[in-house]
Design an enzyme around this catalytic site. Structure first.
Site, mmCIF file in Angstrom:
data_model
loop_
_atom_site.group_PDB
_atom_site.id
_atom_site.type_symbol
_atom_site.label_atom_id
_atom_site.label_comp_id
_atom_site.label_asym_id
_atom_site.label_seq_id
_atom_site.Cartn_x
_atom_site.Cartn_y
_atom_site.Cartn_z
ATOM 1 N N ARG A 117 0.807 -1.235 0.000
ATOM 2 C CA ARG A 117 0.000 0.000 0.000
ATOM 3 C C ARG A 117 0.832 1.273 0.000
ATOM 4 N NH1 ARG A 117 -3.226 -2.530 4.042
ATOM 5 N NH2 ARG A 117 -4.885 -3.724 3.064
ATOM 6 N N LYS A 139 3.358 11.360 -11.207
ATOM 7 C CA LYS A 139 2.531 10.498 -12.051
ATOM 8 C C LYS A 139 3.300 9.214 -12.311
ATOM 9 C CE LYS A 139 -0.674 13.374 -14.634
ATOM 10 N NZ LYS A 139 -1.175 13.751 -15.986
ATOM 11 N N GLU A 181 9.853 18.120 -24.905
ATOM 12 C CA GLU A 181 9.144 18.512 -23.672
ATOM 13 C C GLU A 181 9.634 19.866 -23.176
ATOM 14 O OE1 GLU A 181 6.580 17.026 -22.000
ATOM 15 O OE2 GLU A 181 6.513 15.072 -22.995
ATOM 16 N N LYS A 223 7.206 22.940 -14.023
ATOM 17 C CA LYS A 223 6.397 21.768 -13.685
ATOM 18 C C LYS A 223 6.106 21.729 -12.192
ATOM 19 C CE LYS A 223 5.452 17.001 -14.318
ATOM 20 N NZ LYS A 223 5.607 15.812 -15.137
ATOM 21 N N GLU A 233 -4.140 16.451 -10.459
ATOM 22 C CA GLU A 233 -4.910 16.814 -11.647
ATOM 23 C C GLU A 233 -6.398 16.680 -11.367
ATOM 24 O OE1 GLU A 233 -2.971 15.361 -15.100
ATOM 25 O OE2 GLU A 233 -4.657 15.770 -16.413
ATOM 26 N N ARG A 242 -2.927 21.489 -13.665
ATOM 27 C CA ARG A 242 -2.034 20.399 -14.044
ATOM 28 C C ARG A 242 -2.278 19.891 -15.455
ATOM 29 N NH1 ARG A 242 1.063 15.885 -10.586
ATOM 30 N NH2 ARG A 242 2.098 15.039 -12.404
ATOM 31 N N ASN A 246 -0.255 18.774 -20.278
ATOM 32 C CA ASN A 246 -0.537 17.833 -21.358
ATOM 33 C C ASN A 246 -0.664 18.505 -22.718
ATOM 34 O OD1 ASN A 246 -0.587 15.362 -19.908
ATOM 35 N ND2 ASN A 246 -2.512 16.017 -18.986
ATOM 36 N N HIS A 249 -0.334 16.456 -25.808
ATOM 37 C CA HIS A 249 -0.278 15.047 -25.421
ATOM 38 C C HIS A 249 -1.470 14.218 -25.880
ATOM 39 C CE1 HIS A 249 3.241 16.153 -23.244
ATOM 40 N NE2 HIS A 249 3.340 15.006 -22.610
ATOM 41 N N HIS A 253 -0.608 10.886 -27.616
ATOM 42 C CA HIS A 253 -1.015 9.552 -27.158
ATOM 43 C C HIS A 253 -1.702 8.773 -28.270
ATOM 44 C CE1 HIS A 253 -0.932 10.827 -22.638
ATOM 45 N NE2 HIS A 253 0.266 10.603 -23.130
ATOM 46 N N HIS A 266 8.061 8.746 -26.997
ATOM 47 C CA HIS A 266 7.026 9.631 -26.463
ATOM 48 C C HIS A 266 7.280 11.087 -26.880
ATOM 49 C CE1 HIS A 266 4.117 11.403 -23.773
ATOM 50 N NE2 HIS A 266 5.064 12.072 -23.141
#
Lengths: 363, 363
Positions: A117, A139, A181, A223, A233, A242, A246, A249, A253, A266
């Site tokens: 956990r 993330k 980026e 960032k 987010e 946040r 993206n 993105h 994606h 990426h």
């Protein structure tokens, strides 16, 4: 060495940036006394494992070396890592170290999030992309055949050491993926930084130490500031600060899914996605046409791709973008640009303009 | 109907307790308008699925029915659920509903924690154990062959509806498993509630409505108060308030692992674990011998087991307890009793006393 903090209350953590940090065992003093396990990939291990392992006095049975590449970023790898951690009886006060690029960081961070956990982890990013983006902000996650990063968690590292000297051994394509980026940060939040990049692109591409450190630091600062405002987010139903990270993105994606994660890096997909976001923003009358051209030109000058994969049609984009995590109640939201250096989240754009962008890029 | 709130700031949520709540569709009004998916098991589906599905107007392709039992609580089930959720394109603002006992709640809660980095979920617990314990507090996860709940996350539900009428269809063994956790709450935090249980045990076993509602409510109140103090069991290095909820559980987890999770119910193992914790606390001179006897007697009167599995030796306990999540830097910590109604976390106990308890129970 530059240091900046990601301000997240009890989850606050420092990012150290500079050349040669992996040769600075003192920076790991805070974690050295804990039970440690290190996970890396074969490419990174060849260059940097021995040094890090030595400075942490890590037993080789406490190191796991995975095959390189996006294909390791799966639930199957998570299961393998859970088996390994439990077999080696890492306790809950133990700590995982991710030595590698974005794939290793996302995968190891996710394993840290769900092992017993949640346990602590440290990021030692060795790619430019990971240093400016994926190792900052918490993330974590893995891919699914139906979409990228579809399984994951928010889990903040305790410490990030970005050793810019590791970029020397990075293949050129991967360096450029990081540049994409960095350009994103200029486009979304700082027109002055964008103009600096236009000036210093050649120095950056040549891995000039001062240029590199400033670019990494400024990207991490932007960032970190955004993440501190909107850690999960979750503000504004996922359309808060946040989400701005993206930019490009959603298109990217779709490209990565279309090419099954194994042809495009990426950052390469992000490069095209940034061009498409700028194009759409200009068609909407938000971004000026000259500024949209500056975006595309800087990306092209870098040597990054500015065209979609051969054979990818507008309908492919539409189908793949509909599964994007930013879809809310059936409505697609995109990150667009109000002007250079100012991105916004919008579900309220003319769909005809999106169609025009998709047609233009897939013609 | 009784309602209490788990006070967790922005993650605050209500627990409603009463007979017939699953026939109250109005209680789900807050979530009805979201994209929903419901997961349950075959046993529970036979009794309650049609009603809940009807009141939520849920399409049958948005319902997943799993095989019953602890064997579903694995990473393989997580993978199956991720595939199903992605195939059905549940968006990030969707919501998962867990209809069932602790296995369904823990498994579905964990899937909600990691699907697209976390979505909302609702607990509809249909066993006494889930109503008083596992559906409150946000512990989610799955088992691993090397240990129970070794993979998981903290993820709070948005709402819990504990319909005590569902306990009528619950097999007697499972009802008793819930009684064990209720007794745990008396032992760890409220000697007055323990005395009430001694008085009302027969009414509770006969599912008397008022007794049942009070017992569920008092257990949830105690758990909610503890969880609000220490949401992630992170205070004092995992030795803070929340750890107290694990009274008896370190012994219990060893029993469950020894019996491969498929012979003993969790609550049955907890019953023996509570006896062992009381025995050890008395040997240490903390709990009075008469009060230790009262604990064991109440458990025995309920019809719960008070002896370890046949063939389980002291060394089996030692080996299995060493992997417990409460082990810190190689040191075993146990939840013990200072007196009836007051539990403490301690790594500072005479190991000879633990040996004596293990020998006594495995003789």
């Amino acid at each position: 060495m530059d240091t900046l903090d990601v301000e997240l209350g009890t989850r606050r953590y420092p990012i150290h940036i500079g050349a040669g940090l992996l040769q600075r065992p003192d920076l790991l003093d805070a974690v050295r006394t804990r039970p440690l396990r290190l996970i890396t990939d074969q490419h990174v291990a060849a260059h940097y494992l021995a040094g890090v392992q030595g400075s942490l006095s890590l037993d080789s049975q406490h190191v796991l070396v995975l095959p390189p590449g996006e294909t390791s970023k799966t639930l199957a790898s998570v299961e393998q890592i859970m088996d390994w951690l439990l077999a080696s009886r890492l306790p809950r006060d133990g700590l995982l170290i991710a030595l590698g690029g974005g794939v290793i960081g996302d995968l190891v961070g996710f394993c840290a999030a769900i092992y017993q956990r949640g346990i602590d982890f440290v990021q030692l990013p060795t790619t430019l992309l990971a240093q400016v983006d994926s190792s900052v902000g918490g993330k974590t996650g893995v891919n699914h055949p139906r979409g990228k990063n579809m399984i994951g968690a928010f889990h903040q590292p305790r410490l990030v050491l970005a050793d810019t000297a590791t970029l020397v051994t990075l293949p050129v394509r991967e360096r450029l993926a990081g540049i994409a980026e960095i350009i994103k940060y200029g486009m979304l939040g700082d027109a002055g930084f964008f103009a600096w990049l236009e000036q210093k692109l050649e120095a950056l591409l040549a891995l000039d130490d001062a240029a590199l450190r400033y670019a990494v630091r400024r990207s991490c600062e932007m960032k970190a500031a955004i993440v501190a405002q909107d850690e999960r987010e979750s503000l504004a139903g996922g359309a808060g600060p946040r989400a701005l990270l993206n930019l490009g993105h959603t298109f990217a994606h779709a490209i990565e899914t279309f090419t099954h994660y194994n042809e495009w890096l990426h950052g390469e997909a992000v490069a095209v996605g940034l061009c498409m976001a700028a194009d759409l923003s200009a068609r909407l009358g938000w971004l000026s046409t000259p500024d949209a051209q500056r975006c595309r030109q800087l990306i092209e000058r870098s040597g990054l791709p500015v065209q979609v994969p051969a054979g990818m049609r507008a309908d492919d984009f539409r189908a793949l973008m509909s599964l994007d995590k930013k879809v809310a109640s059936g409505k697609l939201r995109l990150i667009l640009m109000r002007r250079l250096g100012e991105a916004v989240v919008s579900g309220d754009f003319d769909p005809a303009a999106l169609d025009a962008t998709l047609r233009h890029y897939t013609a």
